[in-house]
Design an enzyme around this catalytic site. Structure first.
Site, PDB file in Angstrom:
ATOM      1  N   GLY A 103       0.825  -1.202   0.000  1.00 50.01           N
ATOM      2  CA  GLY A 103       0.000   0.000   0.000  1.00 50.01           C
ATOM      3  C   GLY A 103       0.852   1.242   0.000  1.00 50.01           C
ATOM      4  O   GLY A 103       2.055   1.185   0.239  1.00 50.01           O
ATOM      5  N   PRO A 104       0.205   2.401  -0.246  1.00 49.06           N
ATOM      6  CA  PRO A 104       0.954   3.662  -0.322  1.00 49.06           C
ATOM      7  C   PRO A 104       1.612   4.021   1.005  1.00 49.06           C
ATOM      8  O   PRO A 104       1.243   3.473   2.045  1.00 49.06           O
ATOM      9  CB  PRO A 104      -0.122   4.683  -0.703  1.00 49.06           C
ATOM     10  CG  PRO A 104      -1.426   4.009  -0.619  1.00 49.06           C
ATOM     11  CD  PRO A 104      -1.221   2.552  -0.512  1.00 49.06           C
ATOM     12  N   PRO A 105       2.588   4.926   0.969  1.00 49.58           N
ATOM     13  CA  PRO A 105       3.299   5.306   2.199  1.00 49.58           C
ATOM     14  C   PRO A 105       2.356   5.945   3.216  1.00 49.58           C
ATOM     15  O   PRO A 105       1.386   6.597   2.836  1.00 49.58           O
ATOM     16  CB  PRO A 105       4.330   6.331   1.731  1.00 49.58           C
ATOM     17  CG  PRO A 105       4.226   6.434   0.266  1.00 49.58           C
ATOM     18  CD  PRO A 105       3.077   5.619  -0.210  1.00 49.58           C
ATOM     19  N   HIS A 330     -20.824   7.665 -12.244  1.00 46.09           N
ATOM     20  CA  HIS A 330     -20.144   6.684 -13.090  1.00 46.09           C
ATOM     21  C   HIS A 330     -20.093   5.312 -12.398  1.00 46.09           C
ATOM     22  O   HIS A 330     -20.514   4.301 -12.962  1.00 46.09           O
ATOM     23  CB  HIS A 330     -18.726   7.193 -13.377  1.00 46.09           C
ATOM     24  CG  HIS A 330     -17.890   6.281 -14.226  1.00 46.09           C
ATOM     25  ND1 HIS A 330     -17.653   6.508 -15.558  1.00 46.09           N
ATOM     26  CD2 HIS A 330     -17.232   5.146 -13.911  1.00 46.09           C
ATOM     27  CE1 HIS A 330     -16.884   5.543 -16.040  1.00 46.09           C
ATOM     28  NE2 HIS A 330     -16.606   4.697 -15.053  1.00 46.09           N
ATOM     29  N   GLU A 331     -19.643   5.294 -11.147  1.00 45.39           N
ATOM     30  CA  GLU A 331     -19.514   4.015 -10.440  1.00 45.39           C
ATOM     31  C   GLU A 331     -20.877   3.379 -10.183  1.00 45.39           C
ATOM     32  O   GLU A 331     -21.012   2.160 -10.245  1.00 45.39           O
ATOM     33  CB  GLU A 331     -18.755   4.206  -9.120  1.00 45.39           C
ATOM     34  CG  GLU A 331     -17.325   4.708  -9.260  1.00 45.39           C
ATOM     35  CD  GLU A 331     -16.471   3.891 -10.210  1.00 45.39           C
ATOM     36  OE1 GLU A 331     -16.685   2.675 -10.302  1.00 45.39           O
ATOM     37  OE2 GLU A 331     -15.601   4.478 -10.880  1.00 45.39           O
ATOM     38  N   HIS A 334     -21.924   1.394 -13.173  1.00 46.43           N
ATOM     39  CA  HIS A 334     -21.294   0.061 -13.164  1.00 46.43           C
ATOM     40  C   HIS A 334     -22.035  -0.866 -12.194  1.00 46.43           C
ATOM     41  O   HIS A 334     -22.337  -2.005 -12.508  1.00 46.43           O
ATOM     42  CB  HIS A 334     -19.844   0.147 -12.679  1.00 46.43           C
ATOM     43  CG  HIS A 334     -18.875   0.697 -13.687  1.00 46.43           C
ATOM     44  ND1 HIS A 334     -18.791   0.227 -14.973  1.00 46.43           N
ATOM     45  CD2 HIS A 334     -17.925   1.663 -13.580  1.00 46.43           C
ATOM     46  CE1 HIS A 334     -17.832   0.877 -15.610  1.00 46.43           C
ATOM     47  NE2 HIS A 334     -17.291   1.771 -14.790  1.00 46.43           N
ATOM     48  N   ASP A 405     -12.444   1.231 -19.163  1.00 50.02           N
ATOM     49  CA  ASP A 405     -13.696   0.505 -19.370  1.00 50.02           C
ATOM     50  C   ASP A 405     -13.832   0.088 -20.831  1.00 50.02           C
ATOM     51  O   ASP A 405     -14.294  -1.013 -21.126  1.00 50.02           O
ATOM     52  CB  ASP A 405     -14.889   1.395 -19.008  1.00 50.02           C
ATOM     53  CG  ASP A 405     -14.909   1.719 -17.518  1.00 50.02           C
ATOM     54  OD1 ASP A 405     -14.277   0.983 -16.748  1.00 50.02           O
ATOM     55  OD2 ASP A 405     -15.568   2.705 -17.151  1.00 50.02           O
TER      56      ASP A 405
HETATM   57  P1  ADP Z   1       3.723   3.150   6.550  1.00 46.57           P
HETATM   58  O1  ADP Z   1       4.612   2.153   7.226  1.00 46.57           O
HETATM   59  O2  ADP Z   1       2.535   2.519   5.879  1.00 46.57           O
HETATM   60  O3  ADP Z   1       4.448   4.078   5.652  1.00 46.57           O
HETATM   61  P2  ADP Z   1       3.472   4.101   9.211  1.00 46.57           P
HETATM   62  O4  ADP Z   1       2.900   2.922   9.910  1.00 46.57           O
HETATM   63  O5  ADP Z   1       4.944   4.295   9.325  1.00 46.57           O
HETATM   64  O6  ADP Z   1       3.071   4.045   7.681  1.00 46.57           O
HETATM   65  O7  ADP Z   1       2.701   5.404   9.691  1.00 46.57           O
HETATM   66  C1  ADP Z   1       3.367   6.599  10.006  1.00 46.57           C
HETATM   67  C2  ADP Z   1       2.598   7.360  11.067  1.00 46.57           C
HETATM   68  O8  ADP Z   1       1.343   7.784  10.565  1.00 46.57           O
HETATM   69  C3  ADP Z   1       2.271   6.503  12.259  1.00 46.57           C
HETATM   70  O9  ADP Z   1       3.282   6.570  13.209  1.00 46.57           O
HETATM   71  C4  ADP Z   1       0.986   7.112  12.775  1.00 46.57           C
HETATM   72  O10 ADP Z   1       1.231   8.253  13.576  1.00 46.57           O
HETATM   73  C5  ADP Z   1       0.323   7.593  11.517  1.00 46.57           C
HETATM   74  N1  ADP Z   1      -0.621   6.594  10.976  1.00 46.57           N
HETATM   75  C6  ADP Z   1      -0.539   6.001   9.762  1.00 46.57           C
HETATM   76  N2  ADP Z   1      -1.563   5.164   9.550  1.00 46.57           N
HETATM   77  C7  ADP Z   1      -2.322   5.201  10.662  1.00 46.57           C
HETATM   78  C8  ADP Z   1      -3.542   4.549  11.061  1.00 46.57           C
HETATM   79  N3  ADP Z   1      -4.166   3.690  10.242  1.00 46.57           N
HETATM   80  N4  ADP Z   1      -4.031   4.820  12.279  1.00 46.57           N
HETATM   81  C9  ADP Z   1      -3.407   5.691  13.099  1.00 46.57           C
HETATM   82  N5  ADP Z   1      -2.278   6.334  12.786  1.00 46.57           N
HETATM   83  C10 ADP Z   1      -1.725   6.113  11.584  1.00 46.57           C
HETATM   84 ZN    ZN Z   2     -15.512   2.960 -15.078  1.00 40.22          ZN
END
Ligand code: ADP
Ligand code: ZN
Ligand code: MG
Length: 493
Positions: A103-105, A330-331, A334, A405
């Protein structure tokens, strides 16, 4: 643990001795000595544990992670392999060795790994892929070896039955071998990781589980994803509105909020934010409040912080309200087509951004997906076209959001032709004249488009009102949508 026990026993013994009238002084001295020794031993232990690899200091629990309900559930399920290992081994099930979080950062992957360690009462050791990359060949590989050794030693020292090794940014070392950069060092490091995982004992203490994180799963070497390695993948996506609200609640738990602050509006306005961005949002809001000498954080501070985080980090996509309404319409197109063609087939509708899609309808896959009838293929073409048709029906025009699509729809039409299910009869699509093939594809798509238009026209008022709800809520469960469809059908009848 041991130290507390010694302290407790010492205190009890002293009291007992006093009670009996015995001089307790030597015992007290002994206790103090033991206590001092245990402190020294612990210090030493802390000093000798890793330079590169970090061990967790404070505990993260699943309750500290907002949103991500699906991911949390899947992860906990997988972790029960560690928690109920007797049951697992009595059934002869092969324990899990690796879990991949994708997943994204900033979505909470690191948090998840830490919570996993708490949940399973394991020691936690972590490293990042980039730490294995050094100038000298072989260093990365030996670091991998050290990492695994450290996890085992630490588990033994702390008397734990299991260890969790977290490797962040695994794509740095786990990229496809030999391809692209062709960097020998990466290959050796990856090979070492695979060797360690293959050699991991699944019966003896401590059990080791490797949790890795990446936002580029497409980059990974297929060897990493094979059974016995990272054969469990868990998606940790950007949170939707509910998830954001949950995260905001967690992140503001230790902050004084003004009484009239409505976190729900903030959750709505922070569309597309990751957990890390939400954390930064609440922090910025607190700073703004401090600057104004306020004792509580007000709605305005949170609003300003949304903008600050947005401007500061330039999140790629942020659709305007009009665009969100269009994506909803749109969704829903579908979804309605899917439900009409195959009842109860919609699992989830969302307009929260996923990867590079603005919206998404998840379908429950068909039970037998090997053979398709003509009607099923036609139905799928209708589902693919329904997004655009729905837009046209409500706005009188189309948008650029549907190119995928159309690719899908024409592929389905091509399948129909090559399987002899079109008006051309049984043909060899390979040798068909190009213009004949194109003409037939066009004919099929036009026919299906018309059919879709007639279908959706019945639902026009429904789409109009439900799309507004969807903009508000951002997502809708399959069940809620099935219910809505039933009501609509009752109205039409
Ligand atoms: P990733 O590893 O996916 O890049 P992290 O777990 O390092 O993300 O998240 C970085 C910070 O962002 C965490 O320390 C927290 O403070 C906050 N955070 C991210 N996702 C959540 C979440 N789902 N619930 C609560 N805090 C989150
Ligand atoms: Zn579509
Ligand atoms: Mg992280």
């Amino acid at each position: 643990m041991i130290r507390e026990a010694i302290l407790g026993i010492g205190a009890a013994a002293t009291v007992f001795c006093l009670y009996l009238g015995i001089n307790a002084f030597p015992f007290v001295l002994l206790a103090i000595l033991l206590f001092a020794m245990s402190v020294v031993a612990e210090r030493k232990g802390a000093l000798t544990t890793g330079r590169k690899e970090r061990t967790s200091t404070h505990r993260v629990e699943f309750g500290n992670i907002g949103g991500q309900e699906m991911a949390k559930r899947e992860l906990m399920e997988a972790l029960d392999f560690l928690r109920f290992r007797d049951k697992i081994s009595s059934l002869g099930i092969r324990p899990l060795k690796g879990i991949l979080l994708t997943g994204p950062p900033g979505t909470g992957k690191t948090l998840m790994a830490k919570a996993a360690a708490t949940y399973t009462d394991s020691v936690f050791v972590s490293a990042s892929g980039s730490e294995f990359v050094e100038m000298y060949v072989g260093v990365g590989a030996s670091r991998v070896r050290e990492l695994f050794k450290k996890a085992r030693t630490l588990a033994k020292n702390e008397n734990k039955d299991s260890a969790i090794i977290f490797i962040d940014e695994i794509d740095v070392i786990g990229g496809k071998r030999g391809g692209g950069q062709g960097h020998q060092e990466y290959d050796q490091t990856l090979n070492q990781l695979l060797t360690e995982m293959d050699g991991m004992q699944t019966t003896t203490n401590p059990l080791v589980l490797v949790v890795a994180a990446t936002n580029r799963v497409d980059m990974l070497d297929p060897a990493l994803l094979r059974p016995g390695r990272f054969d469990r993948q868990i998606k940790v996506d950007l949170p939707d509105k509910e998830g954001r609200l949950h995260i905001l609640k967690i992140q503001t738990a230790n902050k004084p909020l003004a009484e009239d602050v409505d976190l729900e509006t903030i959750a709505k306005e922070s569309y597309g934010f990751s957990g890390a961005q939400l954390e930064s949002l609440t922090n910025e809001a607190a700073i703004l409040a401090m600057r104004e000498n306020k004792t509580k954080i007000e709605t305005e501070h949170l609003r300003d912080a949304v903008n600050k985080v947005l401007l500061g980090e330039k999140t790629g996509k942020r659709p305007s309200p009009d665009e969100l309404l269009r994506v909803s319409v749109h969704e829903l197109g579908h979804a309605i087509a899917s439900e009409s063609v195959r009842p109860n087939s919609v699992a989830h509708i969302t307009i929260a951004p996923r990867g590079n899609a603005l919206g998404f309808v998840r379908q429950i896959p068909e039970a037998d997906a090997y053979l398709y009838t003509k009607e099923q293929l036609e139905g799928q073409i209708m589902v693919a076209l329904a997004g655009t048709v729905s837009e046209e029906l409500l706005f009188g025009n189309r948008s650029t959001g549907a190119s995928n699509d159309f690719v899908q729809a024409s592929q389905l039409a091509r399948t129909m032709i090559s399987c002899g299910l079109s008006s051309l009869g049984i043909v060899d699509a390979e040798n068909l004249q190009r213009n004949v093939l194109d003409e037939e594809i066009r004919r099929i798509l036009a026919e299906m488009e018309e059919r879709t238009r007639q279908l959706l026209a019945q639902y026009k008022p429904g789409i109009e009102s439900l799309s507004k709800t969807l903009v508000e809520e951002e997502s809708m469960t399959g069940e809620a949508f099935h219910e809505w469809m039933k009501q609509q059908k009752a109205k039409c009848a």
